[in-house]
Design an enzyme around this catalytic site. Structure first.
Site, PDB file in Angstrom:
ATOM      1  N   CYS A 112       0.819  -1.225   0.000  1.00 38.15           N
ATOM      2  CA  CYS A 112       0.000   0.000   0.000  1.00 38.15           C
ATOM      3  C   CYS A 112       0.846   1.266   0.000  1.00 38.15           C
ATOM      4  O   CYS A 112       0.338   2.355  -0.259  1.00 38.15           O
ATOM      5  CB  CYS A 112      -0.920   0.002   1.216  1.00 38.15           C
ATOM      6  SG  CYS A 112      -1.990  -1.437   1.300  1.00 38.15           S
ATOM      7  N   HIS A 252      -3.150   7.009   4.060  1.00 38.18           N
ATOM      8  CA  HIS A 252      -3.562   5.737   3.458  1.00 38.18           C
ATOM      9  C   HIS A 252      -4.932   5.352   4.031  1.00 38.18           C
ATOM     10  O   HIS A 252      -5.193   5.531   5.216  1.00 38.18           O
ATOM     11  CB  HIS A 252      -2.507   4.675   3.788  1.00 38.18           C
ATOM     12  CG  HIS A 252      -2.884   3.323   3.294  1.00 38.18           C
ATOM     13  ND1 HIS A 252      -3.364   3.110   2.029  1.00 38.18           N
ATOM     14  CD2 HIS A 252      -2.885   2.103   3.903  1.00 38.18           C
ATOM     15  CE1 HIS A 252      -3.626   1.830   1.877  1.00 38.18           C
ATOM     16  NE2 HIS A 252      -3.354   1.203   2.992  1.00 38.18           N
ATOM     17  N   ASN A 282     -10.088   0.025   1.023  1.00 36.63           N
ATOM     18  CA  ASN A 282      -8.642   0.156   0.900  1.00 36.63           C
ATOM     19  C   ASN A 282      -8.233  -0.269  -0.513  1.00 36.63           C
ATOM     20  O   ASN A 282      -8.313  -1.452  -0.845  1.00 36.63           O
ATOM     21  CB  ASN A 282      -7.985  -0.733   1.966  1.00 36.63           C
ATOM     22  CG  ASN A 282      -6.468  -0.672   1.948  1.00 36.63           C
ATOM     23  OD1 ASN A 282      -5.866  -0.136   1.018  1.00 36.63           O
ATOM     24  ND2 ASN A 282      -5.842  -1.240   2.977  1.00 36.63           N
TER      25      ASN A 282
HETATM   26  O1  UT7 Z   1      -3.186  -1.343   3.975  1.00 36.30           O
HETATM   27  C1  UT7 Z   1      -2.646  -2.169   4.929  1.00 36.30           C
HETATM   28  C2  UT7 Z   1      -3.552  -3.315   5.045  1.00 36.30           C
HETATM   29  N1  UT7 Z   1      -4.283  -3.586   6.204  1.00 36.30           N
HETATM   30  C3  UT7 Z   1      -4.557  -2.832   7.288  1.00 36.30           C
HETATM   31  O2  UT7 Z   1      -4.173  -1.740   7.468  1.00 36.30           O
HETATM   32  C4  UT7 Z   1      -5.442  -3.475   8.282  1.00 36.30           C
HETATM   33  C5  UT7 Z   1      -5.097  -3.113   9.704  1.00 36.30           C
HETATM   34  N2  UT7 Z   1      -5.979  -3.791  10.628  1.00 36.30           N
HETATM   35  C6  UT7 Z   1      -7.277  -3.452  10.774  1.00 36.30           C
HETATM   36  O3  UT7 Z   1      -7.769  -2.534  10.136  1.00 36.30           O
HETATM   37  C7  UT7 Z   1      -8.086  -4.198  11.821  1.00 36.30           C
HETATM   38  O4  UT7 Z   1      -7.217  -5.033  12.553  1.00 36.30           O
HETATM   39  C8  UT7 Z   1      -9.225  -5.067  11.215  1.00 36.30           C
HETATM   40  C9  UT7 Z   1     -10.334  -4.147  10.667  1.00 36.30           C
HETATM   41  C10 UT7 Z   1      -8.686  -5.940  10.113  1.00 36.30           C
HETATM   42  C11 UT7 Z   1      -9.835  -5.951  12.281  1.00 36.30           C
HETATM   43  O5  UT7 Z   1     -10.296  -5.194  13.361  1.00 36.30           O
HETATM   44  P1  UT7 Z   1      -9.893  -5.607  14.849  1.00 36.30           P
HETATM   45  O6  UT7 Z   1     -10.609  -4.670  15.727  1.00 36.30           O
HETATM   46  O7  UT7 Z   1      -8.398  -5.626  14.939  1.00 36.30           O
HETATM   47  O8  UT7 Z   1     -10.522  -7.021  14.977  1.00 36.30           O
HETATM   48  P2  UT7 Z   1      -9.821  -8.441  15.281  1.00 36.30           P
HETATM   49  O9  UT7 Z   1      -9.044  -8.883  14.092  1.00 36.30           O
HETATM   50  O10 UT7 Z   1      -9.126  -8.376  16.598  1.00 36.30           O
HETATM   51  O11 UT7 Z   1     -11.096  -9.338  15.421  1.00 36.30           O
HETATM   52  C12 UT7 Z   1     -12.067  -9.134  16.436  1.00 36.30           C
HETATM   53  C13 UT7 Z   1     -13.208 -10.095  16.210  1.00 36.30           C
HETATM   54  C14 UT7 Z   1     -12.750 -11.544  15.964  1.00 36.30           C
HETATM   55  O12 UT7 Z   1     -13.677 -12.391  16.576  1.00 36.30           O
HETATM   56  P3  UT7 Z   1     -13.353 -13.107  17.978  1.00 36.30           P
HETATM   57  O13 UT7 Z   1     -12.110 -13.920  17.717  1.00 36.30           O
HETATM   58  O14 UT7 Z   1     -13.098 -11.974  18.939  1.00 36.30           O
HETATM   59  O15 UT7 Z   1     -14.573 -13.889  18.242  1.00 36.30           O
HETATM   60  C15 UT7 Z   1     -12.839 -11.694  14.462  1.00 36.30           C
HETATM   61  O16 UT7 Z   1     -13.040 -13.016  14.068  1.00 36.30           O
HETATM   62  O17 UT7 Z   1     -13.937  -9.721  15.019  1.00 36.30           O
HETATM   63  C16 UT7 Z   1     -14.049 -10.855  14.161  1.00 36.30           C
HETATM   64  N3  UT7 Z   1     -14.096 -10.382  12.781  1.00 36.30           N
HETATM   65  C17 UT7 Z   1     -15.231 -10.083  12.147  1.00 36.30           C
HETATM   66  N4  UT7 Z   1     -16.513 -10.125  12.538  1.00 36.30           N
HETATM   67  C18 UT7 Z   1     -17.435  -9.740  11.641  1.00 36.30           C
HETATM   68  C19 UT7 Z   1     -13.039 -10.168  11.933  1.00 36.30           C
HETATM   69  N5  UT7 Z   1     -13.502  -9.754  10.758  1.00 36.30           N
HETATM   70  C20 UT7 Z   1     -14.847  -9.687  10.857  1.00 36.30           C
HETATM   71  C21 UT7 Z   1     -15.870  -9.314   9.974  1.00 36.30           C
HETATM   72  N6  UT7 Z   1     -17.136  -9.352  10.407  1.00 36.30           N
HETATM   73  N7  UT7 Z   1     -15.610  -8.900   8.706  1.00 36.30           N
END
Ligand code: UT7
Length: 328
Positions: A112, A252, A282
């Site tokens: 990115c 970004h 993104n």
């Molecule tokens: O350009 C560079 C590329 N990427 C990034 O910059 C991404 C950076 N990271 C993020 O933006 C965030 O970490 C995410 C948006 C990807 C995830 O948010 P988070 O608050 O860090 O969530 P998490 O990964 O800690 O997941 C929390 C919960 C999990 O469930 P459990 O294990 O707590 O039961 C996930 O399985 O949310 C769940 N989850 C979802 N639930 C519904 C993850 N994705 C989803 C979804 N819908 N799409």
């Protein structure tokens, strides 16, 4: 002498993929996606549209706004994680589509952060004296490498392209400072495991869904929240400016929470921040040039404005550029 942006352009596929559409495809909800990322919809390119097609469309707009012909280009750099194919480079395909017969062409892989890396390289080439005009493109068709069974990644990304024509100028306009960098120890946090020489394509890699983006979201999130304000501070300091001097912050577009944390740390208000991830998600290397092109169309960029661009991505890479908007 400074490297100036002479014209910007962008391209977006027509088709919208909304959070409601995703609710029907994977175990997710509009509420979760909006709350955790700020994204409401993203664009998705239909077959047979390729990365080079979006790059080409964005480039035509950028060249027109710059008032230059493709023949005048000396170099084309395409920053992308989703090239048309492994080789030849997408930049060579774009060179042919444009008829830019005098231009050298290569692709750049910095996730990115690709556009920021490419703009930094273009500046160095221009100031070294050899080239007059360089076309810098960020273009992605990320939806082709997303696993629509993986809710951790498939809700975040979209397709699009942005392009900038860069040239030399002698006025105060142009790039004032830039920093690019990487922390390769974080390579494992965001990658596409198979298809390269480490893990060539096989029936097994396809069955195991290893040709799709894999991401450790929380690790990338931690890195991103730290690096965005850190790089902003360093880029501003390098040119002798402070947060208060910034007229437009173009971060970004990965996650609204990351952007808001940076805005809070730097005390940059919403009206000075470009946010379009709600509409496009993104788009990786395309985010920043797409944002610049839209800001230009909306009249949010005036000659003399101080523009701060900051990105992070797979690598893990990071980069920032401070630019005085305008041209000779
Ligand atoms: O350009 C560079 C590329 N990427 C990034 O910059 C991404 C950076 N990271 C993020 O933006 C965030 O970490 C995410 C948006 C990807 C995830 O948010 P988070 O608050 O860090 O969530 P998490 O990964 O800690 O997941 C929390 C919960 C999990 O469930 P459990 O294990 O707590 O039961 C996930 O399985 O949310 C769940 N989850 C979802 N639930 C519904 C993850 N994705 C989803 C979804 N819908 N799409």
């Amino acid at each position: 002498m400074k490297a100036q942006i002479l014209g910007v352009g962008h391209a977006l596929p027509e088709r919208r993929l909304t959070n409601q559409d995703l609710e029907r495809m994977v175990d997710t909800s509009d509420e979760w996606i909006v709350e955790r990322s700020g994204i409401r919809e993203r664009r998705i390119a239909d077959q047979p549209t390729k990365c080079s097609d979006l790059a080409y469309q964005a480039s035509v707009m950028a060249l027109e706004r710059a008032g230059l012909s493709a023949q005048q280009l000396d170099l084309i750099i395409v920053a992308t994680a989703t090239p048309d194919m492994y080789f030849p480079s997408t930049a060579c395909i774009v060179q042919d589509l444009l008829g830019a017969t005098n231009a050298a062409a290569f692709d750049l892989s910095a996730g990115c952060t690709g556009f920021v890396y490419a703009l930094d390289i273009a500046e160095k080439y221009l100031l070294a004296g050899d080239y007059q005009y360089i076309l810098v493109i960020g273009a992605e068709i990320l939806t082709r490498i997303l696993d629509y069974q993986d809710r951790n990644t498939c809700v975040l990304f979209g397709d699009g392209a942005g392009a900038a024509v860069v040239g030399k100028g002698s006025s105060d306009y142009g790039i004032l400072s830039s920093i690019i960098g990487a922390d390769g120890s974080g390579a494992k946090y965001l990658c596409l495991p198979a298809g390269g020489s480490a893990m060539p394509a096989s029936l097994e890699t396809v069955q195991n869904r290893l040709h799709y983006v894999k991401m450790n979201g929380p690790e990338v999130f931690r890195f991103a929240t730290r690096i965005t304000s850190e790089i902003s501070t360093r880029v501003l300091q390098k040119a002798g400016f402070t947060y208060n001097d910034v007229d437009l912050f173009v971060p970004h577009q990965a996650n609204l929470r990351i952007i808001k944390t940076a805005m809070k740390r730097m005390n940059i208000p919403a009206e000075k921040t470009l946010i379009n991830l709600d509409m496009y998600g993104n788009t990786s290397a395309a985010c920043i040039p797409l944002g610049l092109s839209q800001a230009h169309e909306e009249g949010r960029l005036q000659p003399g404005d101080l523009v701060l661009m900051v990105a992070f991505g797979a690598g893990l890479t990071f980069g920032g550029i401070l630019l005085r908007w305008g041209r000779d």
